[in-house]
Write an enzyme that holds these catalytic residues in place. Structure first.
Site, PDB file in Angstrom:
ATOM      1  N   ASP A   1     -11.902  -4.527  -5.195  1.00 26.51           N
ATOM      2  CA  ASP A   1     -10.900  -4.070  -4.237  1.00 26.51           C
ATOM      3  C   ASP A   1     -11.173  -4.595  -2.834  1.00 26.51           C
ATOM      4  O   ASP A   1     -12.058  -4.098  -2.134  1.00 26.51           O
ATOM      5  CB  ASP A   1     -10.870  -2.538  -4.224  1.00 26.51           C
ATOM      6  CG  ASP A   1      -9.743  -1.980  -3.373  1.00 26.51           C
ATOM      7  OD1 ASP A   1      -8.887  -2.769  -2.927  1.00 26.51           O
ATOM      8  OD2 ASP A   1      -9.716  -0.754  -3.157  1.00 26.51           O
TER       9      ASP A   1
ATOM     10  N   ASP B   1      -4.527  -7.803  -1.134  1.00 28.96           N
ATOM     11  CA  ASP B   1      -5.243  -6.635  -1.671  1.00 28.96           C
ATOM     12  C   ASP B   1      -5.478  -6.795  -3.168  1.00 28.96           C
ATOM     13  O   ASP B   1      -4.579  -6.587  -3.972  1.00 28.96           O
ATOM     14  CB  ASP B   1      -4.430  -5.365  -1.391  1.00 28.96           C
ATOM     15  CG  ASP B   1      -5.087  -4.114  -1.959  1.00 28.96           C
ATOM     16  OD1 ASP B   1      -6.291  -4.151  -2.250  1.00 28.96           O
ATOM     17  OD2 ASP B   1      -4.378  -3.101  -2.105  1.00 28.96           O
TER      18      ASP B   1
END
Length: 421
Positions: A76, A281
């Site tokens: 992440d 992201d």
């Protein structure tokens, strides 16, 4: 909640409340792990598992502790804190692939420690220690998809495989989460044991490695459309040519990796509207556009489709089409769709071919993997895993720039560098 739905929302920390809850780690072991000396400049390289559909995310195996034990961590770049589900004891944890991480008392990070201060300062609302003698650093972090992790900060060894074929085991700080919530049910089966936070903040694993002189503050990932791929820390795997570079911009919505604003095109034709603020992201399965570019994209795609495709309902995603026969892969239907382009200014374009915005579901339908960000109240645009596939994406915090270059993201170690100059 099913994995694909669970990870469809962006995984980025946006709200933190700090609480002091009971914590009962195991007694400290008599053995003290030794720290390996920093290597000469080299990258740490990891193979990835997972996919956009049906898994819903890409994850890496990290070996943590002494002796080292394997854990699956969701990669992440949209959040800073790395955390593992933790038996401290666990108040609410998901069913995970490996036995829960068990901390010892000597692993606890005191609240007065600088890494705890950095964690607290990087979260909203900002909190401070209640006293200088507080023996643990508490956190609670909530993400935009309603997931959360509550726990304490600990330090333990991470075994990092270096590209020069050596190994190093630095001590790094991360979250020991003893109360996790995923959606509305904290007891669902999870594919991963926790989350690998690779954001721009000083508590991210990448920043800690830089602070210890182990690798440069550079990160890259390559997500394969066929599943898997690779991840690296450090700069010696960064291609020397053909990379499209843009300055790293300051996102108005947080300390995210942003290439700035972009103009949106479909089949080389402008879709109008004001420039879009964009964030990369890897913790988001799909790409999210705010209301105007989303509606413009949907209208352009629908207007270009042949009559052989008929819009249908599919539980996987909001907008789907059915063909004359069931599709087996995106490449069966690629010819019926046009490419999108994001233009970040002079000579900086990210090409988004159909395979980087479409998903073929288990029902044989083709669905749009660009979602309406206004449904999750986003005021910026997220480029998620589906659009980042089959290109090396580089987050260079040393030179404050972001880069990408298309190429195969095969799992084969021999192909890790062969596809890129």
């Amino acid at each position: 909640m099913a994995a694909a739905a669970r990870w469809a929302a962006p995984i980025m920390g946006i709200l933190v409340v700090l609480l002091l809850l009971p914590f009962a780690p195991a007694p400290a072991s008599a053995a003290t792990p030794t720290r390996s000396p920093p290597p000469s400049a080299s990258s740490a390289v990891f193979l990835l598992s997972g996919d956009v559909y049906p898994t819903g995310h890409y994850y890496v195996t990290m070996n943590i502790g002494d002796p080292a034990k394997p854990y699956f961590l969701d990669v992440d770049t949209g959040s800073d804190l790395t955390w593992l589900q933790c038996d401290a004891p666990c108040q609410s944890c998901n069913k995970v692939p490996h036995p829960l991480y068990r901390p010892t008392k000597n692993k606890l990070v005191p609240c007065a420690n600088s890494v705890c201060t950095a964690l607290h300062n990087g979260l909203t609302p900002t909190k401070k220690c209640t006293s200088t003698t507080q023996q643990q650093c508490d956190y609670q972090i909530k993400y935009t998809d309603k997931a959360s992790s509550l726990g304490v900060l600990v330090t333990d060894s991470f075994s990092l495989p270096l590209r020069n074929k050596s190994n190093i085991s630095p001590s790094l700080s991360f979250g020991c989460g003893y109360d996790q919530q995923v959606g509305t049910n904290g007891a669902v089966q999870a594919t991963t044991d926790g989350l690998l936070g690779l954001g721009r903040g000083s508590v991210s694993l990448l920043s800690q490695l830089k602070q210890q002189g182990i690798t440069k503050n550079v990160l890259g990932h390559c997500l394969s459309t066929s599943g898997g791929g690779f991840l690296f820390f450090g700069d010696d795997m960064v291609p020397t040519s053909r990379v499209t570079w843009v300055p790293m911009a300051r996102s108005s919505s947080g300390n995210y990796y942003s290439p700035g604003t972009a103009s949106l095109y479909f089949d080389r034709r402008s879709l109008g509207g004001k420039p879009m603020e964009v964030v990369f992201d890897s913790g988001s399965t799909y790409t999210y556009f705010t209301a105007q570019p989303y509606q413009a994209t949907v209208s352009a795609i629908k207007g270009s489709l042949s009559k052989s495709l008929r819009q249908v309902s599919d539980p996987s995603l909001p907008l789907c089409w059915k063909g004359q026969k069931a599709f087996k892969s995106v490449f069966d239907v690629k010819k019926d769709f046009k490419s999108l382009q994001l233009s970040f200014g002079k000579n900086a374009v990210m090409e988004i071919p159909p395979e980087n915005y479409l998903v073929v579901t288990k029902n044989g339908n083709v669905c749009l993997g660009i979602l309406d960000g206004s449904t999750t109240k986003l005021n910026f645009n997220i480029i998620g895993d589906i659009t980042l596939q089959d290109q090396m994406v580089i987050y260079d915090n040393e030179r404050v720039q972001l880069g990408w270059i298309r190429g195969s993201c095969s799992r084969s170690p021999k192909s890790l560098t062969a596809s890129f100059p």
